[in-house]
Scaffold this active site. Structure first.
Site, PDB file in Angstrom:
ATOM      1  N   ASP A   1     -12.492   8.163  11.578  1.00 20.56           N
ATOM      2  CA  ASP A   1     -12.475   7.783  10.248  1.00 20.56           C
ATOM      3  C   ASP A   1     -13.036   6.131   9.924  1.00 20.56           C
ATOM      4  O   ASP A   1     -12.285   5.464   9.441  1.00 20.56           O
ATOM      5  CB  ASP A   1     -11.186   7.812   9.469  1.00 20.56           C
ATOM      6  CG  ASP A   1     -10.946   7.916   8.089  1.00 20.56           C
ATOM      7  OD1 ASP A   1     -12.174   8.077   7.515  1.00 20.56           O
ATOM      8  OD2 ASP A   1     -10.062   7.559   7.492  1.00 20.56           O
TER       9      ASP A   1
ATOM     10  N   GLY B   1       0.837  -1.016  -0.109  1.00 22.00           N
ATOM     11  CA  GLY B   1      -0.147   0.142   0.057  1.00 22.00           C
ATOM     12  C   GLY B   1       0.757   1.128  -0.056  1.00 22.00           C
ATOM     13  O   GLY B   1       1.941   1.251   0.518  1.00 22.00           O
TER      14      GLY B   1
ATOM     15  N   TYR C   1       0.739  10.052   3.029  1.00 20.27           N
ATOM     16  CA  TYR C   1       0.914   9.856   4.380  1.00 20.27           C
ATOM     17  C   TYR C   1       1.754   8.559   4.864  1.00 20.27           C
ATOM     18  O   TYR C   1       2.040   8.610   5.949  1.00 20.27           O
ATOM     19  CB  TYR C   1      -0.061  10.236   5.405  1.00 20.27           C
ATOM     20  CG  TYR C   1      -0.571  11.584   5.226  1.00 20.27           C
ATOM     21  CD1 TYR C   1       0.285  12.751   5.990  1.00 20.27           C
ATOM     22  CD2 TYR C   1      -1.537  11.975   4.468  1.00 20.27           C
ATOM     23  CE1 TYR C   1      -0.086  13.956   5.706  1.00 20.27           C
ATOM     24  CE2 TYR C   1      -1.904  13.434   4.261  1.00 20.27           C
ATOM     25  CZ  TYR C   1      -1.290  14.361   4.836  1.00 20.27           C
ATOM     26  OH  TYR C   1      -1.716  15.608   5.002  1.00 20.27           O
ATOM     27  N   ALA C   2       1.734   7.523   4.121  1.00 19.77           N
ATOM     28  CA  ALA C   2       2.135   6.211   4.465  1.00 19.77           C
ATOM     29  C   ALA C   2       2.384   5.425   3.503  1.00 19.77           C
ATOM     30  O   ALA C   2       1.582   5.399   2.519  1.00 19.77           O
ATOM     31  CB  ALA C   2       1.396   5.497   5.672  1.00 19.77           C
TER      32      ALA C   2
ATOM     33  N   GLY D   1       0.590   5.765  -0.238  1.00 19.73           N
ATOM     34  CA  GLY D   1      -0.326   6.871  -0.231  1.00 19.73           C
ATOM     35  C   GLY D   1       0.679   8.012   0.368  1.00 19.73           C
ATOM     36  O   GLY D   1       1.799   7.997   0.562  1.00 19.73           O
TER      37      GLY D   1
END
Length: 476
Positions: free
Chosen positions: A149, A36, A40-41, A38
């Site tokens: 979230d 994964g 931010y991570a 993105g």
């Protein structure tokens, strides 16, 4: 003179190259692949060298998100329906790397698979998923943690069918009288035993290993101060202004990522013309710019910075409705459209249905034409039983004080009626997570809707008028 062409440019190093060069990590883990990525991570599947266990390494590039996630997972470390944090590494000049249990799939994949199955999800399956979600949320709320979230993609599932809350990068530890976040570990969470046998049996826990190298609470010293003190200092400095992590973060909500992802939001809602930038520190004000739009509570859409765990309860109602109907309850394409869809179902927001709503920051900024005949939750859940509709209505209501708590719902008679929640061994779920580029047979927008909130052209006629505070927009 040499006429040979210049050498081709070298490819830039991967965004998360540092994880491969950090000796304290590669000495303990074999990094296998990135699963994964993105803004931010980045998340990697890895093998722990000590025992061969598969884990997820989550490298977080945002200090505030890392601080929040570590803080929350430390508090919830004994909760069976929360993703397990085994250890973490964090130095002042490097990104935090969290070592999490590796979970292959999520509730979004379950819902997508249910749409393909004749008959969808059985009532017993739906109840089992609901019970596990409620147990996880109850653990958070007992510890004064608001997730902020909750959505199907952040509810991960183990190979044994255990559902676990993940992605605590937006979580907040709420402050109230008698509760101090720094001392929150005094009362460990105790699982409610009502569903313990069939809901959260002991799983094959990844065995812990020597953690003397862990940059964690009460562990090795970092630059003359303890890991805990360093973590608190980092968190305090980055909480001065909330970075509002609800922006596009790519496809990282998969496997054991727990990553702020597929949010598709602007940092500031386009309609909040009179709202000031809201700080979000651990001891002060919150921000309304959190969560994924489809699961965002009305108070957040109206710009509230004074809210509590009730925003999670609204998200629960949206998740439960999607489990029952296999399609999202309010799939808004912008924050304005999201509010419009909610109002079309629940009716206009007034003091009669929510005392105090006039004090919401953006209540006077935006108004909608009067909805004479709201659809009601029943119309959104056609074909479902009265008990199922009643359960969702206990969560999908304007007044936050009227929403049922997770513990109240766990003891709701709905779960004690036939058919009962099925055992974990009878749950059916895909072996991998749901990718956003897969077919969406329902015809609705994927979770990572990347449409901005500034496209008013698709929202129909509007009336802009001057007010004492500036101006307001009315949508017909």
């Amino acid at each position: 003179m040499d006429q040979s062409p210049p050498p081709p440019p070298q490819p830039a190093p991967a965004k998360s190259w540092s994880i491969h060069t950090r000796p304290e990590i590669i000495a303990k883990y074999e990094i296998q692949e990135r699963v994964g990525s993105g803004a931010y991570a980045d998340v990697y599947r890895a093998r722990r060298l000590a025992d061969g266990a598969t884990v997820a390494l989550k490298e977080i590039h945002d200090y505030q998100s890392a601080f929040r996630e570590i803080d929350a997972l430390q508090i919830l470390q004994n909760c069976p329906n929360v993703v397990a944090l085994h250890e973490y590494f964090w130095r002042e000049d490097e990104d935090a790397v969290l070592v999490l249990e590796f979970l292959r799939t999520d509730l979004a994949a379950v819902i997508k698979e249910g749409k393909r199955r004749d008959g969808g999800l059985s009532a017993g399956e739906v109840k089992q998923w609901m019970v596990q979600i409620l147990c996880g949320v109850d653990a958070c709320h007992r510890n004064m943690i608001v997730h902020r979230d909750l959505k199907p993609g952040n509810l991960l599932i183990s190979d044994q069918g255990e559902l676990k809350l993940a992605d605590f990068g937006q979580a907040r530890i709420l402050m109230d009288q008698g509760f101090v976040a720094e001392d929150e570990n005094g009362q460990p969470y105790e699982q409610d035993t009502m569903y313990e046998q069939d809901t959260v049996p002991p799983s094959e826990a990844v065995p812990e290993v020597d953690s003397t190298s862990q940059e964690g609470y009460g562990s090795q010293k970092l630059g003359g101060i303890s890991g805990e003190e360093s973590l608190r200092d980092i968190g305090d400095s980055y909480d001065e202004v909330d970075k509002a992590v609800s922006i596009q973060d790519g496809n990282t909500s998969c496997f054991a990522t727990g990553t702020a992802s597929d949010l598709g939001e602007d940092v500031k809602s386009c309609y909040s013309f009179e709202a000031e930038e809201a700080g979000d520190d651990r001891r002060g004000s919150l921000t309304s710019c959190v969560g994924t739009r489809w699961f965002r509570a009305p108070e957040l859409l109206y710009g509230s910075t004074d809210y509590g765990v009730e925003v999670d309860l609204w998200s629960l109602g949206c998740i439960f409705a999607e489990l029952l109907n296999l399609q999202p309850l309010f799939p808004g394409t912008s924050d304005i459209d999201q509010l419009s869809r909610i109002i079309n179902v629940l009716g206009n927001l007034t003091e009669e249905v929510w005392p105090g709503c006039l004090n919401l920051p953006d209540y006077g900024t935006i108004s909608f034409a009067k909805v004479e005949n709201p659809m009601g939750v029943e119309a959104c859940l056609s074909g479902r039983t009265p008990d199922e509709i009643s359960l969702v209505k206990k969560l999908i209501c304007y007044d936050p004080a009227s929403r049922a708590t997770a513990m109240e719902l766990l003891h709701d008679e709905y779960f004690s009626k036939e058919p009962l929640p099925v055992p974990l061994s009878e749950l059916s779920f895909p072996s991998t997570h749901s990718r956003p580029d897969e077919d969406s047979s329902g015809g609705w927008h994927p979770y990572n809707d990347d449409g901005g909130d500034s496209d008013f052209d698709e929202l129909g006629p509007m009336n802009i008028r001057t007010t004492n505070a500036g101006f307001s927009i009315q949508f017909s």
